[in-house]
Design a protein around this motif. Structure first.
Motif, PDB file in Angstrom:
ATOM      1  N   LEU A 106      13.719 -30.946 -39.571  1.00  0.00           N
ATOM      2  CA  LEU A 106      13.419 -31.136 -40.991  1.00  0.00           C
ATOM      3  C   LEU A 106      11.924 -31.293 -41.256  1.00  0.00           C
ATOM      4  CD1 LEU A 106      16.244 -33.625 -42.071  1.00  0.00           C
ATOM      5  CD2 LEU A 106      16.301 -31.140 -41.885  1.00  0.00           C
ATOM      6  N   GLY A 107      11.132 -31.422 -40.215  1.00  0.00           N
ATOM      7  CA  GLY A 107       9.694 -31.600 -40.398  1.00  0.00           C
ATOM      8  C   GLY A 107       9.160 -32.763 -39.594  1.00  0.00           C
ATOM      9  N   GLU A 108       7.975 -33.177 -39.955  1.00  0.00           N
ATOM     10  CA  GLU A 108       7.255 -34.207 -39.206  1.00  0.00           C
ATOM     11  C   GLU A 108       7.951 -35.571 -39.315  1.00  0.00           C
ATOM     12  OE1 GLU A 108       2.715 -35.173 -39.760  1.00  0.00           O
ATOM     13  OE2 GLU A 108       3.938 -36.490 -41.031  1.00  0.00           O
ATOM     14  N   LEU A 109       8.422 -36.062 -38.169  1.00  0.00           N
ATOM     15  CA  LEU A 109       9.041 -37.380 -38.077  1.00  0.00           C
ATOM     16  C   LEU A 109       7.987 -38.358 -37.557  1.00  0.00           C
ATOM     17  CD1 LEU A 109      12.506 -38.033 -36.469  1.00  0.00           C
ATOM     18  CD2 LEU A 109      10.523 -39.346 -35.721  1.00  0.00           C
ATOM     19  N   TYR A 110       7.946 -39.570 -38.138  1.00  0.00           N
ATOM     20  CA  TYR A 110       6.944 -40.571 -37.752  1.00  0.00           C
ATOM     21  C   TYR A 110       7.642 -41.861 -37.343  1.00  0.00           C
ATOM     22  CZ  TYR A 110       3.079 -43.924 -38.145  1.00  0.00           C
ATOM     23  OH  TYR A 110       2.153 -44.913 -37.879  1.00  0.00           O
ATOM     24  N   ARG A 134       1.724 -27.142 -41.660  1.00  0.00           N
ATOM     25  CA  ARG A 134       1.992 -28.502 -41.200  1.00  0.00           C
ATOM     26  C   ARG A 134       3.134 -28.453 -40.200  1.00  0.00           C
ATOM     27  NH1 ARG A 134       1.216 -31.833 -46.846  1.00  0.00           N
ATOM     28  NH2 ARG A 134      -1.070 -31.756 -46.819  1.00  0.00           N
ATOM     29  N   ASP A 135       2.769 -28.580 -38.943  1.00  0.00           N
ATOM     30  CA  ASP A 135       3.735 -28.526 -37.857  1.00  0.00           C
ATOM     31  C   ASP A 135       3.113 -29.281 -36.687  1.00  0.00           C
ATOM     32  OD1 ASP A 135       5.304 -27.730 -35.571  1.00  0.00           O
ATOM     33  OD2 ASP A 135       6.083 -26.068 -36.773  1.00  0.00           O
ATOM     34  N   VAL A 136       3.741 -30.361 -36.269  1.00  0.00           N
ATOM     35  CA  VAL A 136       3.207 -31.192 -35.191  1.00  0.00           C
ATOM     36  C   VAL A 136       2.967 -30.368 -33.935  1.00  0.00           C
ATOM     37  CG1 VAL A 136       3.671 -33.208 -33.722  1.00  0.00           C
ATOM     38  CG2 VAL A 136       4.348 -33.234 -36.137  1.00  0.00           C
ATOM     39  N   ARG A 137       3.781 -29.358 -33.719  1.00  0.00           N
ATOM     40  CA  ARG A 137       3.652 -28.536 -32.511  1.00  0.00           C
ATOM     41  C   ARG A 137       2.326 -27.790 -32.457  1.00  0.00           C
ATOM     42  NH1 ARG A 137       9.112 -25.246 -33.274  1.00  0.00           N
ATOM     43  NH2 ARG A 137       8.340 -25.413 -35.415  1.00  0.00           N
ATOM     44  N   MET A 138       1.713 -27.535 -33.611  1.00  0.00           N
ATOM     45  CA  MET A 138       0.445 -26.808 -33.627  1.00  0.00           C
ATOM     46  C   MET A 138      -0.715 -27.648 -33.076  1.00  0.00           C
ATOM     47  SD  MET A 138       0.792 -23.708 -34.477  1.00  0.00           S
ATOM     48  CE  MET A 138      -0.918 -23.276 -34.809  1.00  0.00           C
ATOM     49  N   SER A 139      -0.548 -28.955 -33.003  1.00  0.00           N
ATOM     50  CA  SER A 139      -1.596 -29.808 -32.432  1.00  0.00           C
ATOM     51  C   SER A 139      -1.244 -30.279 -31.023  1.00  0.00           C
ATOM     52  CB  SER A 139      -1.821 -31.034 -33.336  1.00  0.00           C
ATOM     53  OG  SER A 139      -0.630 -31.788 -33.475  1.00  0.00           O
ATOM     54  N   ASP A 140      -0.211 -29.672 -30.443  1.00  0.00           N
ATOM     55  CA  ASP A 140       0.255 -30.056 -29.109  1.00  0.00           C
ATOM     56  C   ASP A 140       0.046 -28.889 -28.145  1.00  0.00           C
ATOM     57  OD1 ASP A 140       1.566 -30.871 -26.849  1.00  0.00           O
ATOM     58  OD2 ASP A 140       3.389 -31.529 -27.882  1.00  0.00           O
ATOM     59  N   CYS A 147       4.068 -33.064 -48.506  1.00  0.00           N
ATOM     60  CA  CYS A 147       5.285 -32.457 -47.970  1.00  0.00           C
ATOM     61  C   CYS A 147       5.086 -31.971 -46.538  1.00  0.00           C
ATOM     62  CB  CYS A 147       5.743 -31.302 -48.850  1.00  0.00           C
ATOM     63  SG  CYS A 147       6.346 -31.828 -50.462  1.00  0.00           S
ATOM     64  N   VAL A 148       6.189 -31.930 -45.798  1.00  0.00           N
ATOM     65  CA  VAL A 148       6.154 -31.527 -44.400  1.00  0.00           C
ATOM     66  C   VAL A 148       7.300 -30.555 -44.133  1.00  0.00           C
ATOM     67  CG1 VAL A 148       5.061 -33.665 -43.613  1.00  0.00           C
ATOM     68  CG2 VAL A 148       7.556 -33.543 -43.761  1.00  0.00           C
ATOM     69  N   GLY A 149       7.325 -30.015 -42.930  1.00  0.00           N
ATOM     70  CA  GLY A 149       8.434 -29.174 -42.501  1.00  0.00           C
ATOM     71  C   GLY A 149       8.495 -27.829 -43.198  1.00  0.00           C
ATOM     72  N   VAL A 150       9.710 -27.280 -43.279  1.00  0.00           N
ATOM     73  CA  VAL A 150       9.924 -25.974 -43.892  1.00  0.00           C
ATOM     74  C   VAL A 150       9.427 -25.959 -45.330  1.00  0.00           C
ATOM     75  CG1 VAL A 150      11.700 -24.361 -44.678  1.00  0.00           C
ATOM     76  CG2 VAL A 150      11.840 -25.323 -42.376  1.00  0.00           C
ATOM     77  N   MET A 151       9.632 -27.048 -46.076  1.00  0.00           N
ATOM     78  CA  MET A 151       9.173 -27.097 -47.465  1.00  0.00           C
ATOM     79  C   MET A 151       7.673 -26.839 -47.555  1.00  0.00           C
ATOM     80  SD  MET A 151      11.318 -30.173 -49.331  1.00  0.00           S
ATOM     81  CE  MET A 151      10.387 -30.035 -50.881  1.00  0.00           C
ATOM     82  N   ALA A 152       6.903 -27.463 -46.682  1.00  0.00           N
ATOM     83  CA  ALA A 152       5.445 -27.287 -46.706  1.00  0.00           C
ATOM     84  C   ALA A 152       5.053 -25.889 -46.242  1.00  0.00           C
ATOM     85  CB  ALA A 152       4.772 -28.344 -45.833  1.00  0.00           C
TER      86      ALA A 152
END
Length: 464
Positions: free
Chosen positions: A406-410, A334-340, A322-327
């Motif tokens: 909504l969370g991590e988009l790929y 889990r937030d892509v911004r944390m690795s940016d 799971c990703v986004g708010v749910m995770a």
């Protein structure tokens, strides 16, 4: 659940002409490639080890006709009851202009729960309201939900096929319109692909503009959810207040980009960049979210409905990737911004909760609006509305991650002679929808709308 186990990001099939290829993307790893014989189109299934692989592999079966050995679910995913057998639209030899003839009706096999007094409830795909098509199949013992099955893909739009043989710039309007929840996020993912393909970097003023619009898009949809979640618990006053704030944010998006949903915001900038208006709106929204939090926190009957309702356990969030708010509401950072560094160097930190219930997902959204407003304040000082240009791309395969509302988009793209030969879009909802049924047991069916809304899962982004 082993927290050190690799997280499955995507499983993608590609038609190479003389063969098929399956590409498997795990977190923090290069893409694994499997060569698949075209005549003996089969591969080993990942379903037993990765529950999130179920929809990926069923999609591949429908799109390409590849069978998965060891799969425990081989039902159609995209193809509904009258889809003609043997027609696989993502193969190269599929004629996109052909008119499909309806096949004989083949009933879909839903999971059955046996037991005395157990009955089934079917909800959708047509709903009593302005909502996209989706089917929810419940097994009930009285009011208690024993099991739920999700079935979507009622509006298969052929987006991946329609992007073939087009340039990155030509597909930008299509990508922007996949899902209104994530229009800006999807465009930014395409921009990251363009950067990789041309070995360029977006200048800081343009990057700041993109990031500001992305946070504005996040705020719009978080405000919307902060209204609809209490509304589904019977507190309509929250919907009135939050909807007004979301509308104000949409009007700012329209002023800055030329469209309320930010369509074409990145590649065709039509709005007027007004830093004073942005700053004034930020200050008003900071006051608004502080007032809203103080007000909503002091309504015990609302929290009685949200606390301990629709719990996504941390172990289940891990199992399904799971990703986004749910995770994040279940304790997973889990937030892509944390690795940016572009975000972390400007003070960003992900909001986390542990309880995994409706209340936790509600609190996460309040915290994220506050964080997004502070980020927008910083980005507004750096941003400039310069036109974004795509440089000449090199052939190759590229992928990108963006933290949408909504969370991590790929996004995965292959280019050949400057044209797209394969585009794969994985909305965060594609994995989160699969985990939704785990939230239902132990809750009553009257709480399903509340639980579902608290997860804010997309139909449009999911049903390509």
């Amino acid at each position: 659940m082993n927290e050190n186990k690799k997280r499955l990001i995507a499983r993608i099939a590609v038609d190479r002409g003389d063969r098929f290829e399956i590409l498997t993307r795990f977190e923090d790893e290069v893409i694994h490639s499997e060569r698949i014989d075209r005549e003996e189109a089969k591969a080993a299934s990942l379903m037993p080890r990765y529950p999130a692989a179920v929809w990926f592999e069923r999609k591949i079966m429908d799109d390409f006709g590849i069978r998965f050995e060891g799969a425990f679910d081989t039902r159609p995913l995209l193809h509904h009851e009258r889809w003609p057998e043997g027609v696989h639209p993502m193969r190269r030899d599929f004629d996109r202009d052909m008119v499909l003839e309806e096949a004989l009706f083949r009933p879909y096999r839903y999971a059955v729960v046996d037991g005395e007094g157990v009955f089934e409830v079917a909800v959708g795909p047509i709903h009593a309201g302005i909502i996209e098509p989706g089917h929810f199949h419940f097994s009930q013992a009285g009011e208690e939900m024993l099991h739920q099955e999700v079935r979507h893909f009622y509006k298969y739009r052929g987006i991946e096929k329609s992007c073939e043989d087009k340039s990155l710039l030509e597909v930008a309007p299509i990508v922007a319109r996949i899902s209104g929840n994530e229009s800006v996020a999807a465009q930014i993912a395409l921009a990251r692909i363009a950067e990789q393909a041309s070995d360029t970097q977006t200048p800081t003023p343009q990057r700041a503009r993109q990031a500001l619009l992305l946070e504005l898009e996040r705020i719009i949809h978080h405000w919307t959810d902060l209204g609809f979640i209490p509304n589904d618990a019977g507190f309509a006053a929250a919907l009135a207040y939050a909807s007004a704030r979301a509308e104000e944010a949409r009007r700012l998006m329209a002023a800055l980009t030329g469209h309320r949903f930010g369509f074409d915001a990145i590649f065709d900038e039509a709005g007027t960049w007004d830093k004073a208006a942005i700053t004034a709106w930020i200050e008003q929204n900071l006051e608004a979210i502080e007032w809203f939090e103080s007000w909503i926190t002091d309504i015990p009957s609302l929290w009685d409905r949200m606390d301990t309702t629709g719990i996504l356990k941390r172990a289940e969030a891990l199992r399904y990737g799971c990703v986004g708010v749910m995770a994040r509401a279940s304790g997973l950072e889990r937030d892509v911004r944390m690795s940016d560094p572009f975000y972390t160097e400007r003070g960003f930190a992900a909001a986390l909760e542990e309880s995994g219930d409706v209340a936790a997902r509600f609190k996460i959204r309040i915290a994220e609006i506050k964080a997004s407003l502070e980020l927008m304040r910083r980005f507004a000082e750096e941003a400039e509305a310069e036109p974004y240009r795509i440089a000449e791309p090199r052939d190759g395969a590229y992928d990108a991650f963006v933290e949408s509302s909504l969370g991590e988009l790929y996004l995965y793209v292959e280019l050949e002679a400057g044209k797209i030969t394969r585009l794969f879009f994985r909305d965060p909802s594609f994995v989160n929808w699969q985990a939704l049924p785990t939230l239902m047991p132990g809750n009553i069916i009257a709480d399903f709308p509340l639980i579902n809304k608290s997860c804010d899962l997309s139909y449009a982004g999911n049903d390509l």
